[in-house]
Design an enzyme around this catalytic site. Structure first.
Site, PDB file in Angstrom:
ATOM      1  N   TYR A 111      29.456  -2.454 -30.607  1.00 35.70           N
ATOM      2  CA  TYR A 111      29.125  -3.388 -29.540  1.00 35.70           C
ATOM      3  C   TYR A 111      30.299  -4.300 -29.226  1.00 35.70           C
ATOM      4  O   TYR A 111      30.572  -4.612 -28.071  1.00 35.70           O
ATOM      5  CB  TYR A 111      27.896  -4.218 -29.917  1.00 35.70           C
ATOM      6  CG  TYR A 111      27.529  -5.245 -28.868  1.00 35.70           C
ATOM      7  CD1 TYR A 111      27.245  -4.867 -27.559  1.00 35.70           C
ATOM      8  CD2 TYR A 111      27.464  -6.600 -29.184  1.00 35.70           C
ATOM      9  CE1 TYR A 111      26.900  -5.801 -26.597  1.00 35.70           C
ATOM     10  CE2 TYR A 111      27.114  -7.548 -28.234  1.00 35.70           C
ATOM     11  CZ  TYR A 111      26.837  -7.139 -26.927  1.00 35.70           C
ATOM     12  OH  TYR A 111      26.506  -8.071 -25.977  1.00 35.70           O
ATOM     13  N   ARG A 151      34.887  -3.484 -21.818  1.00 37.71           N
ATOM     14  CA  ARG A 151      34.263  -3.891 -20.553  1.00 37.71           C
ATOM     15  C   ARG A 151      35.055  -5.033 -19.923  1.00 37.71           C
ATOM     16  O   ARG A 151      35.356  -4.996 -18.727  1.00 37.71           O
ATOM     17  CB  ARG A 151      32.812  -4.305 -20.786  1.00 37.71           C
ATOM     18  CG  ARG A 151      32.158  -4.933 -19.567  1.00 37.71           C
ATOM     19  CD  ARG A 151      30.665  -5.157 -19.729  1.00 37.71           C
ATOM     20  NE  ARG A 151      30.310  -6.026 -20.839  1.00 37.71           N
ATOM     21  CZ  ARG A 151      29.054  -6.431 -21.093  1.00 37.71           C
ATOM     22  NH1 ARG A 151      28.066  -6.030 -20.316  1.00 37.71           N
ATOM     23  NH2 ARG A 151      28.799  -7.215 -22.136  1.00 37.71           N
ATOM     24  N   TYR A 171      30.712 -17.303 -25.589  1.00 39.81           N
ATOM     25  CA  TYR A 171      30.385 -17.200 -27.010  1.00 39.81           C
ATOM     26  C   TYR A 171      31.635 -17.426 -27.865  1.00 39.81           C
ATOM     27  O   TYR A 171      32.742 -17.008 -27.487  1.00 39.81           O
ATOM     28  CB  TYR A 171      29.817 -15.823 -27.330  1.00 39.81           C
ATOM     29  CG  TYR A 171      28.341 -15.646 -27.032  1.00 39.81           C
ATOM     30  CD1 TYR A 171      27.530 -16.715 -26.694  1.00 39.81           C
ATOM     31  CD2 TYR A 171      27.753 -14.391 -27.108  1.00 39.81           C
ATOM     32  CE1 TYR A 171      26.183 -16.545 -26.431  1.00 39.81           C
ATOM     33  CE2 TYR A 171      26.410 -14.200 -26.854  1.00 39.81           C
ATOM     34  CZ  TYR A 171      25.623 -15.283 -26.516  1.00 39.81           C
ATOM     35  OH  TYR A 171      24.282 -15.108 -26.251  1.00 39.81           O
ATOM     36  N   ARG A 192      23.135 -14.563 -17.122  1.00 41.05           N
ATOM     37  CA  ARG A 192      21.765 -14.412 -17.620  1.00 41.05           C
ATOM     38  C   ARG A 192      20.830 -13.803 -16.583  1.00 41.05           C
ATOM     39  O   ARG A 192      19.824 -13.188 -16.930  1.00 41.05           O
ATOM     40  CB  ARG A 192      21.223 -15.768 -18.069  1.00 41.05           C
ATOM     41  CG  ARG A 192      22.019 -16.420 -19.181  1.00 41.05           C
ATOM     42  CD  ARG A 192      22.017 -15.607 -20.465  1.00 41.05           C
ATOM     43  NE  ARG A 192      22.775 -16.267 -21.524  1.00 41.05           N
ATOM     44  CZ  ARG A 192      23.013 -15.739 -22.712  1.00 41.05           C
ATOM     45  NH1 ARG A 192      22.551 -14.540 -22.996  1.00 41.05           N
ATOM     46  NH2 ARG A 192      23.703 -16.404 -23.615  1.00 41.05           N
ATOM     47  N   GLU A 196      14.255  -7.050 -27.280  1.00 40.46           N
ATOM     48  CA  GLU A 196      14.974  -7.569 -26.117  1.00 40.46           C
ATOM     49  C   GLU A 196      14.140  -7.241 -24.886  1.00 40.46           C
ATOM     50  O   GLU A 196      13.545  -6.167 -24.792  1.00 40.46           O
ATOM     51  CB  GLU A 196      16.365  -6.940 -26.001  1.00 40.46           C
ATOM     52  CG  GLU A 196      17.153  -7.425 -24.797  1.00 40.46           C
ATOM     53  CD  GLU A 196      18.613  -6.975 -24.836  1.00 40.46           C
ATOM     54  OE1 GLU A 196      19.249  -7.168 -25.895  1.00 40.46           O
ATOM     55  OE2 GLU A 196      19.096  -6.429 -23.826  1.00 40.46           O
TER      56      GLU A 196
END
Length: 341
Positions: free
Chosen positions: A145, A152, A205, A218, A327
């Site tokens: 991840y 990305r 983050y 979000r 999730e």
């Protein structure tokens, strides 16, 4: 022009409709031939009328749809909205960094060719998302991840796409088989990107979560030609600030995830003009659980909080953090006279 969603929870789908923009099939087995799916997400469906049969999403337009192909990207658009499905069958599932970079490079190239400059929503399915692999850059092993997030963001930067403020809504779930799967919705107008006051924006983050932060907002809000708006809520989990909460307690994690979605929806409503508002009971939900045995407990919480009206589909998938068990993502239109403060 309008963009509309129906799912297998809403009756039969006319898969041959010429106004079809994108048909997404979620299932461990291949899609029915009659569906003519554009994307196959290899996740097992849970708690469906026919256990494991699959979940179909059928996105349509009220305008003429054109289909073009650019390399590994298949694009279907109506002049305002464009779905891009990436053919990643030849991608090396063992090297997620390379597969991610190639997929996003192809996505951005197709968007440029067709003049759809804005990403609204991306869906990412990463095989074995919590496993480690060798990182060619550092020479050390790193979680897949985190390698996905770095690749990305590098692709976003190379294409001069917003990867912090203005980044698209997105999700990244773990599959147990197959290659990296990416599909996306692009537009010719920028979305209104929404953040959650209960959470640090993912693109901010701290470094403890990897060398590059996740590049997503979000949620995203887009207006339709029908005069209302669509809300795309990113994959949402039991995170407050930047920390995971309620380890080992799937019911509490579900409650926290719904609190986060409610907070995001309230922020989206604050950007709305006129009387139309988003409402939790009018959204459609895709819920991803790490363990099939947890699906019933998650559904019980969701029905207690949301009532019987919303369509909720359940899929078996790994969540991006190993300690997270559930999730939830959502999509829905605003309606006049509804909404929650």
């Amino acid at each position: 022009m309008g963009l509309f969603l129906r799912t297998s929870g809403q009756g039969g789908l006319a898969a041959t409709d010429p106004a079809s923009l994108c048909v997404v099939w979620h299932g461990s087995e291949r899609a029915p031939d009659a569906l003519r799916a554009d994307v196959h997400v290899r996740l097992q469906a849970l708690r469906a009328a026919h256990e494991g049969a699959g979940v179909a999403e059928y996105w349509t337009s009220d305008a003429r749809v054109q289909t073009v192909r650019h390399g590994q990207a298949v694009c279907k658009h109506d002049g305002e909205w464009m779905w891009v499905a990436l053919d990643t069958a030849s991608a090396d599932a063992a090297d997620i960094a390379t597969a991610t970079r190639h997929g996003y490079d192809a996505l951005f190239a197709a968007m440029q060719r067709e003049d759809f400059p804005y990403l609204v929503r991306c869906w990412n399915y990463v095989p074995h998302i919590n496993a480690d692999q060798m990182d060619d850059q550092s020479g050390e092993r790193m979680e897949r991840y985190r390698l996905f997030n770095r690749a990305r963001q590098e692709a976003f930067q190379a294409a001069r796409q917003a990867f912090e403020v203005g980044a698209p809504a997105a999700c990244a779930l773990g599959s147990h088989e197959g290659s990296f799967t990416l599909y996306a919705l692009a537009a010719r107008r920028a979305p209104r990107c929404i953040e959650n006051p209960r959470q640090i924006s993912a693109y901010n983050y701290p470094v403890q979560y990897g060398p590059r932060s996740p590049s997503f907002s979000r949620a995203a809000v887009m207006e339709r030609s029908t005069g209302d708006s669509l809300l795309f809520v990113s994959g949402t989990a039991s995170i407050v600030g930047h920390e995971s909460l309620h380890p080992g307690d799937v019911a509490a994690q579900t409650e926290e995830s719904l609190r986060n979605i409610r907070a995001v929806m309230s922020q989206a409503n604050a950007t709305q003009t006129g009387s139309a508002r988003f409402d939790m009971s009018r959204l459609q939900y895709k819920t991803f659980v790490r363990h099939a045995r947890d699906a019933a407990a998650v559904e019980a919480v969701m029905r207690r909080e949301l009532g019987s009206e919303p369509i909720i589909h359940f899929l078996l998938a790994d969540v991006c953090r190993a300690e997270l068990l559930v999730e939830i993502e959502a999509v829905g239109a605003a309606a006049a006279g509804t909404g929650e403060a």
